[in-house]
Structure formats: C-alpha cells, structure tokens
Scaffold this motif. Sequence first.
Motif, PDB file in Angstrom:
ATOM      1  N   GLY A  68      23.324  46.319  35.661  1.00 22.16           N
ATOM      2  CA  GLY A  68      23.617  45.631  34.409  1.00 22.16           C
ATOM      3  C   GLY A  68      24.945  46.063  33.816  1.00 22.16           C
ATOM      4  O   GLY A  68      25.723  45.242  33.326  1.00 22.16           O
ATOM      5  N   GLU A  69      25.204  47.368  33.851  1.00 17.89           N
ATOM      6  CA  GLU A  69      26.480  47.885  33.337  1.00 17.89           C
ATOM      7  C   GLU A  69      27.649  47.294  34.115  1.00 17.89           C
ATOM      8  O   GLU A  69      28.654  46.870  33.531  1.00 17.89           O
ATOM      9  N   ARG A  70      27.521  47.240  35.436  1.00 21.14           N
ATOM     10  CA  ARG A  70      28.605  46.705  36.254  1.00 21.14           C
ATOM     11  C   ARG A  70      28.801  45.218  36.004  1.00 21.14           C
ATOM     12  O   ARG A  70      29.934  44.731  35.929  1.00 21.14           O
ATOM     13  N   LEU A  71      27.685  44.472  35.886  1.00 25.84           N
ATOM     14  CA  LEU A  71      27.805  43.038  35.657  1.00 25.84           C
ATOM     15  C   LEU A  71      28.475  42.768  34.318  1.00 25.84           C
ATOM     16  O   LEU A  71      29.370  41.916  34.225  1.00 25.84           O
ATOM     17  N   PHE A  72      28.068  43.475  33.279  1.00 26.72           N
ATOM     18  CA  PHE A  72      28.668  43.254  31.969  1.00 26.72           C
ATOM     19  C   PHE A  72      30.163  43.560  32.001  1.00 26.72           C
ATOM     20  O   PHE A  72      30.982  42.789  31.472  1.00 26.72           O
ATOM     21  N   ALA A  73      30.533  44.673  32.623  1.00 25.72           N
ATOM     22  CA  ALA A  73      31.954  45.025  32.715  1.00 25.72           C
ATOM     23  C   ALA A  73      32.721  43.967  33.496  1.00 25.72           C
ATOM     24  O   ALA A  73      33.828  43.553  33.103  1.00 25.72           O
ATOM     25  N   THR A 121      35.953  48.010  28.905  1.00 23.13           N
ATOM     26  CA  THR A 121      34.515  48.241  29.095  1.00 23.13           C
ATOM     27  C   THR A 121      34.320  49.636  29.681  1.00 23.13           C
ATOM     28  O   THR A 121      34.048  49.776  30.870  1.00 23.13           O
ATOM     29  N   PRO A 122      34.489  50.679  28.897  1.00 20.88           N
ATOM     30  CA  PRO A 122      34.387  52.038  29.438  1.00 20.88           C
ATOM     31  C   PRO A 122      33.060  52.294  30.136  1.00 20.88           C
ATOM     32  O   PRO A 122      32.037  51.672  29.814  1.00 20.88           O
ATOM     33  N   LEU A 158      31.977  40.763  33.931  1.00 21.02           N
ATOM     34  CA  LEU A 158      32.089  39.514  33.186  1.00 21.02           C
ATOM     35  C   LEU A 158      33.041  39.650  32.000  1.00 21.02           C
ATOM     36  O   LEU A 158      33.792  38.723  31.685  1.00 21.02           O
ATOM     37  N   MET A 159      33.029  40.797  31.333  1.00 20.68           N
ATOM     38  CA  MET A 159      33.977  41.015  30.239  1.00 20.68           C
ATOM     39  C   MET A 159      35.413  41.012  30.758  1.00 20.68           C
ATOM     40  O   MET A 159      36.316  40.436  30.146  1.00 20.68           O
ATOM     41  N   GLN A 160      35.616  41.647  31.913  1.00 27.42           N
ATOM     42  CA  GLN A 160      36.964  41.726  32.473  1.00 27.42           C
ATOM     43  C   GLN A 160      37.466  40.358  32.911  1.00 27.42           C
ATOM     44  O   GLN A 160      38.594  39.975  32.616  1.00 27.42           O
ATOM     45  N   VAL A 161      36.628  39.607  33.631  1.00 26.79           N
ATOM     46  CA  VAL A 161      37.093  38.298  34.113  1.00 26.79           C
ATOM     47  C   VAL A 161      37.235  37.328  32.949  1.00 26.79           C
ATOM     48  O   VAL A 161      38.133  36.471  32.946  1.00 26.79           O
ATOM     49  N   SER A 162      36.392  37.449  31.927  1.00 24.45           N
ATOM     50  CA  SER A 162      36.535  36.608  30.737  1.00 24.45           C
ATOM     51  C   SER A 162      37.876  36.853  30.066  1.00 24.45           C
ATOM     52  O   SER A 162      38.493  35.925  29.520  1.00 24.45           O
ATOM     53  N   HIS A 174      31.293  39.287  22.698  1.00 23.90           N
ATOM     54  CA  HIS A 174      32.280  40.297  23.108  1.00 23.90           C
ATOM     55  C   HIS A 174      31.897  41.663  22.537  1.00 23.90           C
ATOM     56  O   HIS A 174      32.745  42.448  22.100  1.00 23.90           O
ATOM     57  N   ASP A 175      30.614  41.930  22.569  1.00 23.26           N
ATOM     58  CA  ASP A 175      30.077  43.117  21.891  1.00 23.26           C
ATOM     59  C   ASP A 175      29.810  44.231  22.903  1.00 23.26           C
ATOM     60  O   ASP A 175      28.663  44.494  23.262  1.00 23.26           O
ATOM     61  N   TYR A 176      30.886  44.900  23.326  1.00 21.67           N
ATOM     62  CA  TYR A 176      30.685  46.016  24.243  1.00 21.67           C
ATOM     63  C   TYR A 176      29.939  47.155  23.557  1.00 21.67           C
ATOM     64  O   TYR A 176      29.056  47.777  24.153  1.00 21.67           O
TER      65      TYR A 176
END
Length: 763
Positions: free
Chosen positions: A605-610, A386-387, A612-616, A646-648
């Motif tokens: 929002g950017e931090r939350l998405f990153a 999640t860059p 959640l993607m990382q922990v997922s 999973h659409d970063y």
Amino acid sequence: MSETFVRVALDHPLPTLFDYRCDAPPPEPGTLVAVPFGKRSVVGLVVEVSAHSDLAAGRVRNIEATCGACAPLSSEWLALVAFAADYYQRSLGEVALPALPQALRDRSRWPRLFAVEPRFRLTAAGRAALPDALPARAAALRRLAAALADARSLDAPDARALHPKAGATLAAWQAQGWIDVETDADAARAFDARADWGADGDAAVAVMASAVSAIAARPALTDEQAQAVDAIAGAQGFSPFLLHGVTGSGKTEVYLSALERLFAARPDAQALVLVPEINLTPQFEAAFRARFAALAGDASIVTLHSAMADGERARSWLAAHRGRARIVLGTRLAVLASLPELALIVVDEEHEPAYKQQEGLRYSARDLAIWRAKQRGIAVVLGSATPSLESWWQAEQGRYRRLSLSRRAVADAVLPAVKMIDLEEERRRGRGSVDGISGPLVAALKSRLERGEQSLVFLNRRGYAPVLACDACGWVAGCPRCSAYVVLHKSAHALRCHHCGWEARVPRACPDCGNVDIAPLGRGTQRVEETLAGLVPGARVLRIDADSTRRKGSAQTLFSNVHAGEVDILVGTQMIAKGHDFQRVSLVGVLNADSALFSHDFRAGERLFAQLMQVSGRAGRAGLPGEVLVQTRYPRHALYHALGRHDYVGFANATLDERRDAHLPPFVYQALLRAEGRTLEAALAFLGQAGAALADAPFAERVTVYDAVPMTIVKVANVHRAQLLVESASRASLLATLRAWQPTLRTLKGVIRWSVEVDPLDI
C-alpha cells in the motif's frame, strides 16, 4: 632484520583478514595490493600493518605489487565499509572491493589508469550537420551522433560500444570538422586539477569561489524554498533533514541553492547527490552543469552508476577520490565513493526501493548516507513528495528536521485534480473498456490531443501481456526453470521470463492440445501502446520501459523527444513516474492500480500510494490545468480517497498506526535468512536447523523467530528458495544475535547458498 606483515581484505565470504609479508617500508592501510590467493593473483585492500603474524612462517606469502596510481583510501572510508560489513553481516572484503571500480580491481589495468583515452566533442559545424547528413537507415551512426549531441564529450570505449567501427567514423568526422579530439595531454591536464594548480592552489580556490558567487541569475526562491535553503546552509554538525515537498515544489532548486551556499563558503568542499535510477542522472547532470558552469574543469561534476563503461567510471571515481570532483552525482553505489572533502549529502526521492541493493551486499544507500553524514558531522537532505514511513516516523520523533514545500514553485501551477473511473459502474452501464482502457480515459486523451497537450498513461507492467494461454485445455505458458509465467513480447515474437531471462519463440499452437487459437491474457505496456494507436487516431504514441531503453543512451533520447513535444501520448512503467519535469503533460491515466491493494506484502500500500502520487505529479507542472484519471474497481478505498486529496500526511499517519498495532517496521527491526537448494525440502530443512540454533544465541529471549516458508517465487533458474524471518524490538539485540548466529550458519550443510538480509524490503 625484523619482518613486516600486512593484513589484507579480499573479496571472499570468510569474515577474516589475510596475512602477507611485505618489504619495508610497508604500504599504508587503505592501499590496494596484488596478492597470491590459492592459484590466482587477486587484488586486496591493506587494512592493518603488523610486526608479526600468527601464521607459521612458511604459510605467509609475499605481496606481489602495490597500486601506486591510487592514493591510499582514508581511515574514514575504511571505517565506513567496516560499519557496512558489520551491519549487513558480510565480510569486510565483500564490501570494500566491490565498492571500487573494476579497473582498480584488475592489476593489469593499473599502469593505464591515467593513460586517458581520447575524448570526442561535437563542434558547432557538427551540431548543425548531424544527424541530417547521415543515411536514414544508418542506425549505428545515428546512435553515435545522438550520443555526441547529448553528452559534453564521449570517450573511445563508449563510442565503440555504440558503433563497432567508431574509430574510422570519428576520424572521418574529424576530417570534416564535425568533431574535436581531445589529446591525451589535454585530457590528463583536465583530469588532474592539482597538477594545474601547483603552488598557486590557493589562488585557484579563490578564483573558483568568486566564479561561484558570479553565477548567472536563477529563479527566485519561494518563501518555503528560502527557509529550507537557510536551514540547510546554517546547519552545524550532523543535521538530518527531511525535505517533504509536493511534486513540482522545486526540491531540485533547493538542492542547487544549498550547494551554491556551500561552495561559496567552502570552495574545496565536495557534495554527494544520490538519485534512485540511472535514467534520472542525465537531467540532473544537465541542471547541475548549467548552474555550476563556472566551476573549473570537466571533472568538477562527475557521475557514478553501473551503466558506465569501466574506464569512465574509474576516471569519475578517481576524480572524487583525489578531491577533484566537487559534485558526485550517482545511484546507490555512489554512496561508497571515496570523498575526502565531503560536506553535504542529498538523497533525492529517498523513499524509492531502488536505494536498497537486492543482490550481494544488500545495503540501503539511503541509510548508509545518513550514517556517513553522522560520521562526517555534516548535513544530509532526504527529499521526497512521499517520504518512506521510516523517514517520516524519524521526523515525527524529532530525530530528523522536517522542511516543508507545500505548494508548487511555478506561480500559476497547482496540483492536478484526481478522479476515479469506476470500472464496475462503466460495466453496468454497458460502457466496457477496450483492452483495459475505459471510454472516459479515451475521451480525455482525445481532448488533450485536440488542445495540443501531452498525456501520460501509466502501467507498471512491461511486455505485451503477462500470460499466454489456451482456452481449449487451460495451458498457460510457464518458464521451465522458474515457478512463474513467462511474458509475451509481441514485437520480438518471444516469450521471456522476467526472473531468470529464459526466452523462447511464441508457439504456433498449444503444445498440449494443438489448438492454434492461443491468446494473450492481461496487458503490458506494449499492448497498451498498440491499443492507443488505434483508439486515438493521429496521436504520436511513445513507449518508455526497460525493453525500449535497453541500448545505452536510448532512454535519454526518448525523454528528449517527449520534452521537445514530439510525443502526444507517453506510455510507460515506473521509469516515467518520478523525477521528470514534463512541461506539456496535462493528463495522467493510471491502469491496473488495484492489483497492489490486496498484496500479502505489508509495504504494498505504501509503495502504491507513493507511485500514484509521483506519477500524478507529472501533470500540470507548467501552469496547464492537470488531471489524473485512475481506473479502479474500488473507488471508495481509503488509499484512493487520500490520493484524491493529495493527503500524504493523513495516509502516512494512518498507515503508521496500523504498523504500530501490527508490530511491523518501523516499530520492529527485521532480518531475513534466505536459503537456496536443489529442492525445496533441502532449503526448508536448512532453515529449520538454523532457526533451532538461534535458541542459544545472545539476547535470544528478545528475538522472535518465525517458521521457515517458501518464497513467493519458489523456483528461479532451477533453484528452490525459502526464507526465515527474525525480528526484534531492539536493533542492538537483533544485530548481536545475527553476529553470534553467523559461525553456526557456516557449519550447516545441504543448500547451494544462503544469505542474511538486514532491514529487508520484500518479505
């Protein structure tokens, strides 16, 4: 005879160098010297040598000593810290001196820099006997044994930090044949590779090259991994790469293979590998040591981070400075290490806010790594699933070359299925949650337990509960020194402020009305751990957060228990969300994610998405079908829709469009002036004067100055805080304005302290 003077940088906020007289021949630029400063003796760094001084002869004092144990720092390193000082608006000494190990900044320790203390290693007999031979209640002894088992070797200061009587204990274990003790002479030889090579240095380099080429077989690269390695290895000159790989796609294998190619071509090369957090260094070090076991000497791979003992950090830093360390693995402070043969930089999880220092010199290690690669004319690899949007935008503009890993490296491993648990729907159907844990999540946890698989429950809030309150009168436990609530830590029976560290015992009754029925509100990881132990009988529940990993080495021990299968349900904060390869985890549950959806911070929002993607990505990494259950009251939110796919790429591009329309980074450049005063009025008045002074600064017409406002947490440790935001569409205009602003700021009075932060992450 003409006199010689040196201009020395000191760790002092004044943006100037200090003149001292010295004997001929003068020390070279980059030399550490001890000098008188006021009534003290301090360590400084020689920056220039001159035949004259503008000061009166009677005001120039002599240098007191020169550090002969440390070779002068290179002109390239001096240019690096000079750039950082200019860009981040600090004095040269405030950057250069804190970048060095404490042992080098203490003159009294210079004679002992190479007097290496003994190091201790477990023998085969020791590994078989420990810790079973120790009493069950001997916690300190068991910590010492665990540290010896986890590390290749342990030095005396680290051993004493784990056990106050480590010396006697280790002597007894040596007598029993459980440990070997490395002598000072052996340690010195291992530390100084060049002394061993002597005149046969070229032969030693050739042996190292052949050893690297003969490394044992490793996993076969996927087509995407091979293409990424070829691109990195074939890069010429400054080459920034953005390695965008889904979780589990094998980014670490790309790093390792690229390093192999580098050392095969240049056996004397050095590489810098940055990780965002200290607890990620052990697993990275283990992977690197396993792959590069053929590199000669323990110092070939060294770590650098703030949790290291002073002596250990000094040895690692000096090994890098002298060219002995081939690979330097560390957190953000390692970006300023002296690496004379640096040939490749890797920044893993480049999106992480942890790369931005939040105290003192507020630098970004990722950004300095990129500048350093440009300075050296080498490749830098920024890796992430999640860059950061800044890095993604640079790749979209063609400034960075994007390398993609679109699938997981293990053949039968696929990305986990992400599902939303609608808490409102659960409530309407009369299926309420227990302490914030819904019925569907509990059922999924029980199912995994029956199948012998592991689960992970993520909640980014430590402690037992964020608030302790009284229902009768409305009293809420607050910190007397901060404008914040204190957190209940039930196991310690304490209330703690996570901002200033204030701590108190939990009151027996409400201090306002005397009601004994005071209760915790909300939940933290401690409460979730307690609740899960009751909801999932028979499950082995383990919590990993900043509270459970306070002791040195404890995080590594806890993670080892997870990897060994001794845990059924892992509960934790962001410490467990990234970088860890949990082979048995097939379920991830996420609690309280909604709190970040409506934050005033545009980066929330950017931090939350990153996050959640990382922990997922911890689920389903070894072929087990993975599932992620996110508890939410807003299942139709666009962020959750992107997460489910999973659409970063879609999320990043949509968010960039919003940032462009709102004139937010990366489309503008920002700086914050923060002020701290005894009252909020004093801090705001200072910022008001500072803002008015900007009208006469260069490029003022290209800079926007916003009104001064209180910070989100206004008072911390009895100090009131406010901030003023400055931004511009031109980075050069912003920096020129900040440089011209600094002298005016130093003339303003009325606050305890002030600071300028360039490229702030928290506004």
